[in-house]
Write a protein that holds these residues in place. Structure first.
Motif, PDB file in Angstrom:
ATOM      1  N   VAL A   1       5.132  -0.946  10.515  1.00 56.06           N
ATOM      2  CA  VAL A   1       3.999  -0.026  10.443  1.00 56.06           C
ATOM      3  C   VAL A   1       2.787  -0.822   9.975  1.00 56.06           C
ATOM      4  O   VAL A   1       2.838  -1.476   8.927  1.00 56.06           O
ATOM      5  CB  VAL A   1       4.288   1.142   9.475  1.00 56.06           C
ATOM      6  N   LEU A   2       1.714  -0.794  10.739  1.00 62.49           N
ATOM      7  CA  LEU A   2       0.501  -1.516  10.381  1.00 62.49           C
ATOM      8  C   LEU A   2      -0.491  -0.551   9.749  1.00 62.49           C
ATOM      9  O   LEU A   2      -0.798   0.493  10.325  1.00 62.49           O
ATOM     10  CB  LEU A   2      -0.125  -2.166  11.618  1.00 62.49           C
ATOM     11  N   GLY A   3      -0.968  -0.873   8.570  1.00 60.00           N
ATOM     12  CA  GLY A   3      -1.962  -0.012   7.927  1.00 60.00           C
ATOM     13  C   GLY A   3      -1.526   0.402   6.534  1.00 60.00           C
ATOM     14  O   GLY A   3      -0.320   0.405   6.226  1.00 60.00           O
ATOM     15  N   GLY A   4      -2.508   0.736   5.694  1.00 57.76           N
ATOM     16  CA  GLY A   4      -2.194   1.031   4.295  1.00 57.76           C
ATOM     17  C   GLY A   4      -2.689   2.385   3.837  1.00 57.76           C
ATOM     18  O   GLY A   4      -2.845   2.618   2.637  1.00 57.76           O
ATOM     19  N   GLY A   5      -2.922   3.292   4.762  1.00 57.45           N
ATOM     20  CA  GLY A   5      -3.411   4.616   4.365  1.00 57.45           C
ATOM     21  C   GLY A   5      -2.274   5.634   4.324  1.00 57.45           C
ATOM     22  O   GLY A   5      -1.104   5.292   4.512  1.00 57.45           O
ATOM     23  N   ASN A   6      -2.640   6.893   4.074  1.00 56.79           N
ATOM     24  CA  ASN A   6      -1.621   7.935   3.993  1.00 56.79           C
ATOM     25  C   ASN A   6      -0.928   8.152   5.336  1.00 56.79           C
ATOM     26  O   ASN A   6       0.244   8.518   5.391  1.00 56.79           O
ATOM     27  CB  ASN A   6      -2.234   9.239   3.480  1.00 56.79           C
ATOM     28  N   THR A   7      -1.655   7.930   6.441  1.00 59.34           N
ATOM     29  CA  THR A   7      -1.018   8.064   7.761  1.00 59.34           C
ATOM     30  C   THR A   7       0.084   7.016   7.909  1.00 59.34           C
ATOM     31  O   THR A   7       1.169   7.311   8.420  1.00 59.34           O
ATOM     32  CB  THR A   7      -2.067   7.893   8.874  1.00 59.34           C
ATOM     33  N   ALA A   8      -0.183   5.805   7.440  1.00 57.80           N
ATOM     34  CA  ALA A   8       0.834   4.755   7.510  1.00 57.80           C
ATOM     35  C   ALA A   8       2.069   5.160   6.708  1.00 57.80           C
ATOM     36  O   ALA A   8       3.206   4.916   7.123  1.00 57.80           O
ATOM     37  CB  ALA A   8       0.260   3.437   6.981  1.00 57.80           C
ATOM     38  N   MET A   9       1.830   5.808   5.550  1.00 60.66           N
ATOM     39  CA  MET A   9       2.970   6.232   4.727  1.00 60.66           C
ATOM     40  C   MET A   9       3.777   7.310   5.445  1.00 60.66           C
ATOM     41  O   MET A   9       5.004   7.312   5.424  1.00 60.66           O
ATOM     42  CB  MET A   9       2.487   6.754   3.367  1.00 60.66           C
ATOM     43  N   ASP A  10       3.070   8.261   6.102  1.00 62.24           N
ATOM     44  CA  ASP A  10       3.780   9.296   6.863  1.00 62.24           C
ATOM     45  C   ASP A  10       4.548   8.670   8.022  1.00 62.24           C
ATOM     46  O   ASP A  10       5.655   9.084   8.354  1.00 62.24           O
ATOM     47  CB  ASP A  10       2.784  10.335   7.385  1.00 62.24           C
ATOM     48  N   CYS A  11       3.955   7.651   8.672  1.00 58.48           N
ATOM     49  CA  CYS A  11       4.604   6.990   9.809  1.00 58.48           C
ATOM     50  C   CYS A  11       5.888   6.306   9.363  1.00 58.48           C
ATOM     51  O   CYS A  11       6.943   6.474   9.973  1.00 58.48           O
ATOM     52  CB  CYS A  11       3.666   5.950  10.424  1.00 58.48           C
ATOM     53  N   CYS A  12       5.808   5.527   8.278  1.00 59.55           N
ATOM     54  CA  CYS A  12       6.990   4.751   7.900  1.00 59.55           C
ATOM     55  C   CYS A  12       8.111   5.666   7.443  1.00 59.55           C
ATOM     56  O   CYS A  12       9.287   5.443   7.751  1.00 59.55           O
ATOM     57  CB  CYS A  12       6.637   3.694   6.854  1.00 59.55           C
ATOM     58  N   ARG A  13       7.742   6.734   6.717  1.00 60.50           N
ATOM     59  CA  ARG A  13       8.796   7.637   6.232  1.00 60.50           C
ATOM     60  C   ARG A  13       9.397   8.442   7.377  1.00 60.50           C
ATOM     61  O   ARG A  13      10.586   8.756   7.369  1.00 60.50           O
ATOM     62  CB  ARG A  13       8.243   8.554   5.140  1.00 60.50           C
ATOM     63  N   SER A  14       8.564   8.783   8.379  1.00 64.27           N
ATOM     64  CA  SER A  14       9.103   9.483   9.551  1.00 64.27           C
ATOM     65  C   SER A  14      10.043   8.554  10.313  1.00 64.27           C
ATOM     66  O   SER A  14      11.132   8.964  10.747  1.00 64.27           O
ATOM     67  CB  SER A  14       7.968   9.938  10.478  1.00 64.27           C
ATOM     68  N   ALA A  15       9.618   7.278  10.482  1.00 69.29           N
ATOM     69  CA  ALA A  15      10.442   6.319  11.218  1.00 69.29           C
ATOM     70  C   ALA A  15      11.802   6.150  10.550  1.00 69.29           C
ATOM     71  O   ALA A  15      12.830   6.037  11.206  1.00 69.29           O
ATOM     72  CB  ALA A  15       9.713   4.972  11.294  1.00 69.29           C
ATOM     73  N   ARG A  16      11.778   6.181   9.255  1.00 74.45           N
ATOM     74  CA  ARG A  16      13.002   6.030   8.466  1.00 74.45           C
ATOM     75  C   ARG A  16      14.005   7.136   8.793  1.00 74.45           C
ATOM     76  O   ARG A  16      15.211   6.964   8.638  1.00 74.45           O
ATOM     77  CB  ARG A  16      12.594   6.075   6.993  1.00 74.45           C
ATOM     78  N   ARG A  17      13.479   8.282   9.224  1.00 69.97           N
ATOM     79  CA  ARG A  17      14.336   9.440   9.499  1.00 69.97           C
ATOM     80  C   ARG A  17      14.722   9.541  10.968  1.00 69.97           C
ATOM     81  O   ARG A  17      15.471  10.416  11.359  1.00 69.97           O
ATOM     82  CB  ARG A  17      13.593  10.725   9.097  1.00 69.97           C
ATOM     83  N   LEU A  18      14.154   8.685  11.825  1.00 67.47           N
ATOM     84  CA  LEU A  18      14.426   8.787  13.254  1.00 67.47           C
ATOM     85  C   LEU A  18      15.193   7.564  13.736  1.00 67.47           C
ATOM     86  O   LEU A  18      15.069   7.153  14.880  1.00 67.47           O
ATOM     87  CB  LEU A  18      13.112   8.935  14.028  1.00 67.47           C
ATOM     88  N   GLY A  19      15.923   6.956  12.851  1.00 66.97           N
ATOM     89  CA  GLY A  19      16.768   5.836  13.262  1.00 66.97           C
ATOM     90  C   GLY A  19      16.248   4.485  12.825  1.00 66.97           C
ATOM     91  O   GLY A  19      16.880   3.462  13.065  1.00 66.97           O
ATOM     92  N   GLY A  20      15.067   4.459  12.201  1.00 60.77           N
ATOM     93  CA  GLY A  20      14.539   3.189  11.714  1.00 60.77           C
ATOM     94  C   GLY A  20      15.287   2.775  10.458  1.00 60.77           C
ATOM     95  O   GLY A  20      15.170   3.436   9.434  1.00 60.77           O
ATOM     96  N   GLU A  21      16.070   1.714  10.570  1.00 56.91           N
ATOM     97  CA  GLU A  21      16.826   1.287   9.391  1.00 56.91           C
ATOM     98  C   GLU A  21      16.040   0.255   8.598  1.00 56.91           C
ATOM     99  O   GLU A  21      16.063   0.248   7.374  1.00 56.91           O
ATOM    100  CB  GLU A  21      18.187   0.720   9.810  1.00 56.91           C
ATOM    101  N   GLU A  22      15.365  -0.632   9.346  1.00 54.85           N
ATOM    102  CA  GLU A  22      14.541  -1.637   8.683  1.00 54.85           C
ATOM    103  C   GLU A  22      13.080  -1.319   8.983  1.00 54.85           C
ATOM    104  O   GLU A  22      12.550  -1.739  10.000  1.00 54.85           O
ATOM    105  CB  GLU A  22      14.878  -3.041   9.197  1.00 54.85           C
ATOM    106  N   VAL A  23      12.477  -0.550   8.113  1.00 58.10           N
ATOM    107  CA  VAL A  23      11.070  -0.178   8.314  1.00 58.10           C
ATOM    108  C   VAL A  23      10.228  -0.959   7.318  1.00 58.10           C
ATOM    109  O   VAL A  23      10.538  -0.986   6.125  1.00 58.10           O
ATOM    110  CB  VAL A  23      10.855   1.337   8.122  1.00 58.10           C
TER     111      VAL A  23
END
Lengths: 351, 596
Positions: free
Chosen positions: B243-265
């Motif tokens: 995930v590229l970026g350091g804002g709240n959207t980036a935080m939502d992206c990484c946490r969502s990815a973590r729940r959709l099969g992203g093991e190494e986020v």
């Protein structure tokens, strides 16, 4: 009256002294005196003075008698030794404690009823003996706990809250202390901490009997028109003879004064008491002239405040008696009870 | 120094730090007291009047109130204001009976709100009950805007959105959904009396570096990806995600990815950790889910093989000051880092775009691509068009959008009456003594040292399995009560009446934080140096009272006042009093204009 304890939270930048204590560490329980009582201001001044002098609270003994003023030791120095004695008997309890252990700092707190009426004799004798103590009379000129009768320090002609005019002469404890040989005599006002705090500091450092008469308005019974101990009256008639700076060893002496306007009195412990003169004719180191000055200004209707008299080279009761420098609680059985042979020798000396 | 003017609400408004910092000026202490009293419904309604979406904001707000909280200055951490708001929302009773009824009579004015997000819905909420006919336009099937499309469900359940959006639409607001507005002119031609544009900042910024085109299939723009996830169009992501970026959207992206099969986020940010735009708690939540955040790394190229993304190459940088003291990120000269991955989510910012607004209708744009607006009225150069939310001054957050909505609603109301929108109505304020007895107050003035409570979270093993499972559990009622008691009640003001003061010093002596001084008057800068405690926080005002018998002034440094009421309890003459200050921002007038 406040029922809730004072919150423990303090200002984030609250200063600490060399002992690592803040001013708040010198406080006591929350006061149960009437809101606005002058005595609470004096308690705050004592807290400030002890904090600034960096006194370890557990090396202070605070003693009092009976009355509003004598309740106040509960409200400052929570970690100090305390003794709430019988009415008017604080001076003898203090004298006894001092004789047993001269290592503590003795602070006697009393009121105009406790010291000028029931305890007048006790007051007089502790002063004339030169007990090393700070004796503060929180003087409101009224019996507050019994709802507003005149006390022995009420001025003649002053009016009670219910309208009665006082016909008796007042006792001036400052004049008495001077006459009885106190080596440090001051008067102050609870509403002027810039004057009161240095005065208490100097008194605590003074190695003999230091007496402070502190006028302390009673907001409930003696703060009305016609009272001579009200905030307004005292503010209108207050004549400070000097301003005092207490300069302890390592403090830098910064301010420069015109020659003749400031007197530096160096104490035995190296402390310098700098008196900035406000009245040129007043000499604080001359007892006779101080007494004359006091009477003169009183006749002119002024309330003289400040450090009125100071003996720069005082002796105390222990010096007079040649008693042991060690406190009794630090002596062994052999010293405390030297046996029958010694008793015989002592008795023989008197035959 | 100038004597504090108490006839205007400015001084006391500023003392209530949380409310002052809240863009919508929600009366925070007022609702926290109601929560402490177990009056959750009342607490909810106080919120609803100010910020329209208490349940949503109680989970997602950027919380400008918390860094401002006085508890943070006198202790360590602020009151958990945001999560207390959620408690009110979670535990309230049915509030429908307390909502304003739809207007009995229309006033004949028609208002279009373009975009169905928080700004538009706020305008609709404020105007519809007054008789305005409000039509909300949105291209999705349901109103809610970014609240619905960009905030993941594990932070904000759909039911909460449906409920609170439903309250607004239930006020008699019409909607035109599923249709994208592609011409402002067309909307204006429909004869609306005023148009409010609350279309947000819809376009995510792209990252044009080598490999972007070739590996496009696995490179996603963060907010678009979030919205596809939200609508169920995307259900899986690769095993390794950057995930590229350091804002709240980036935080939502990484946490969502973590729940959709992203093991190494992995989150990779150009700037340092502390400078990241994401709120501290959002960073914490991401790290709590095992997501590393790498700082001072600038993406240089996407690597790919046979049209498939293989990773991202980063250059290492370090902050340095140039000759003029400006901070720059300069390469450290270390070897570039290659992070292999299967998908990249680009969350490096958002851009405003108004391709649907014709440039020849008199609505001017500035050089930054944003419309030229009056900062207070939100009115554009085309007088009947108003802007709010991210569409007005660039990306901010929900609570700002709500605040804009309120201001725009006031402007639209004034505009429709033919009045000047720049002449703003004053806020409604009251100042009432809280004295109940000699030492009894109508609020809890027993201030003690109390550390902040943590909000319980669902265990990561459970939370990470399903993107619809809410992570935060919210305070229990018992913890909520204790957290609510940390509030210092800063709205209960220390009001000083110099005429009554006898200068006995009781207040100055008792004040636990040494904020009261009686002294000679002086200029502020000099006065600040000789108070009982150093008054170094210049953000906080001094309260000056004059008219004392000795000619001195009373100076109170408002900075760390605990509002414990000790000064008022110790005052023998009642010169100090504790008075509750309530400020509600001006809303459009209750009796709306009508077309005659």
């Amino acid at each position: 009256m406040t029922f809730l304890p004072k919150p423990k939270l303090h200002h984030p930048l609250l200063a600490t002294n060399a002992l690592g204590l803040t001013r708040r560490d010198y406080e006591g329980a929350i006061s149960t005196l009437c809101a606005g009582c002058g005595h609470d201001s004096i308690s705050a001044a004592i807290v400030q003075a002890c904090f600034e002098l960096e006194l370890p609270p557990h090396r202070i003994a605070k003693l009092s008698g009976i009355g509003c003023s004598s309740k106040t030791p509960t409200y400052f120095l929570g970690a100090a030794h305390g003794f709430n004695s019988v009415h008017g008997r604080m001076p003898s309890v203090l004298t006894g404690a001092n004789l047993a252990n001269r290592d503590l700092v003795y602070l006697g707190v009393s009121g105009d009823g406790d010291s000028a009426s029931i305890g007048l004799g006790q007051f007089a004798h502790s002063i004339r003996r030169g007990v090393n103590m700070t004796y503060i009379v929180e003087n409101n000129g009224v019996y507050g706990l019994t709802k507003g009768q005149f006390s022995a320090t009420s001025d003649k002609g002053s009016k009670a809250k219910k309208g009665t005019i006082n016909t008796d002469e007042p006792i001036d404890l400052v004049a008495m202390a001077l006459q009885l040989g106190a080596t440090f005599v001051g008067r102050s006002f609870s509403g002027d901490k810039t004057q009161l705090v240095p005065l208490i500091k100097a008194a605590l450092l003074h190695p003999s009997a230091a007496f402070i008469d502190c006028i302390s308005p009673c907001v409930a019974f003696n703060n009305h028109e016609g009272s001579t101990k009200s905030f307004d009256f005292v503010r209108a008639h207050n004549e400070a003879v000097n301003r005092l700076d207490v300069i302890v060893g390592r403090d830098r002496i910064e301010a420069e004064y015109e020659p003749g306007t400031a007197v530096d009195v160096t104490q035995h412990d190296g402390t310098v008491l700098r008196l900035r003169k406000l009245h040129p004719e007043h000499d604080p180191t001359d007892r006779v002239s101080a007494m004359n000055y006091l009477q003169e200004r009183k006749a002119a209707g002024e309330i003289v405040t400040g450090l009125i008299f100071l003996d720069p080279d005082p002796a105390d009761l222990h010096d007079h008696l040649g008693t042991s420098a060690d406190p009794l609680n630090a002596m062994g059985d052999a010293d405390l009870c030297p046996g029958a042979a010694m008793l015989e020798r002592v008795n023989a000396a008197y035959r | 120094m100038k004597v504090t003017e108490l006839r205007s609400p400015d001084h006391f408004h500023k003392v209530v730090d949380c409310q002052h910092a809240c863009p919508a000026h929600t009366p925070v202490p007022e609702y926290i007291r109601l929560i402490a009293a177990g009056r959750y419904t009342d607490a909810y309604m106080v919120n609803w009047r100010s910020n329209v979406f208490p349940g949503i904001l109680g989970r997602t707000c950027d919380r400008p109130c918390e860094p401002a909280c006085r508890r943070g200055r006198v202790e360590e951490e602020p009151v958990a204001i945001c999560r207390l708001k959620r408690v009110a929302a979670d535990h309230k009773d049915d509030i429908r009976g307390r909502l304003p009824p739809p207007a009995e009579q229309r006033n004949g004015r028609r208002i279009a709100c373009i975009g169905g997000g928080p700004a538009s819905l706020t305008v609709a909420r404020d105007l519809a009950p007054l008789g305005y006919e409000v039509v909300v336009f949105d291209d999705n099937a349901k109103a809610g805007g970014m609240i619905r499309t960009q905030i993941p469900r594990f932070r904000l359940p759909e039911e909460v959105i449906d409920e609170e959006v439903g309250y607004v639409l239930g006020l008699g607001v019409a909607t035109r959904l599923n249709r994208r507005v592609d011409s402002l002119k067309a909307v204006l031609d429909e004869g609306f009396d005023a148009v409010f544009v609350g279309t947000g900042a819809p376009r995510g910024r792209d990252l044009d570096i080598p490999g972007r085109q070739e590996a496009a299939a696995n490179i996603h723009i963060g907010i678009e990806w979030l919205s596809s996830v939200s609508f169920g169009h995307i259900k899986r992501v690769g095993r390794r995600v950057v995930v590229l970026g350091g804002g709240n959207t980036a935080m939502d992206c990484c946490r969502s990815a973590r729940r959709l099969g992203g093991e190494e986020v992995t989150v990779v940010v150009r700037s340092g950790f502390d400078e990241m735009k994401a709120s501290p708690w959002e960073k914490e939540d991401a790290m709590h889910e095992g997501i590393p955040i790498l700082n001072f790394m600038v993406p240089k190229a996407f690597t790919h093989e046979g049209g498939k993304l293989t990773g991202v190459v980063f250059e290492k940088v370090a902050p340095q000051r140039d000759a003029e003291g400006r901070r720059q990120l300069l390469p450290t000269g270390e070897a570039d880092v290659h992070i292999p991955c299967d998908d990249v989510l680009v969350a490096i910012g958002q851009e405003n775009a108004f391709p649907w607004i014709e440039r020849d209708i008199g609505l001017e744009f500035g050089r930054n691509g944003l419309p030229k607006l009056d900062a207070t009225t939100h009115q554009s150069t085309l007088p009947r068009v108003f802007f709010g939310g991210d569409a007005a001054f660039g990306p901010k957050n929900i609570i700002w959008a709500v605040a804009h909505g309120h201001e725009a609603a006031v402007s639209i109301d004034l505009f429709c009456r033919g009045e000047d929108p720049r002449l703003r109505p004053p806020p409604e304020t009251s100042l009432v003594s809280q004295k109940m007895g000699i030492h009894e107050w109508s609020y809890d003035n027993d201030v003690s040292i109390d550390l902040r409570f943590k909000v319980p979270m669902r265990a990561p093993e459970v939370a990470l399995k399903d993107i619809h499972t809410e992570v935060e559990l919210g305070f229990s009622l018992d913890t909520a009560l204790r957290e609510a008691e940390r509030c210092l009640n800063c709205d209960v003001q220390t009001v000083f009446a110099p005429k009554l003061c006898i200068e006995c010093d009781a207040c100055a002596d008792i004040c636990p934080v040494d904020c009261i001084t009686f002294t000679e008057d002086g200029e502020e800068a000099e006065l600040r140096t000789r108070l009982r405690a150093p008054a170094i926080n210049k953000q906080q005002d001094l309260y000056i009272g004059e008219g004392l018998k000795t000619g001195r002034v009373m100076v109170k440094d408002e900075d760390v006042c605990l509002h414990c009421g000790m000064c008022a309890e110790r005052c023998p003459t009642g010169a100090w009093d504790m008075q509750k200050f309530l400020l509600e921002t001006a809303k459009p007038r209750a009796h709306a204009c009508s077309r005659v």
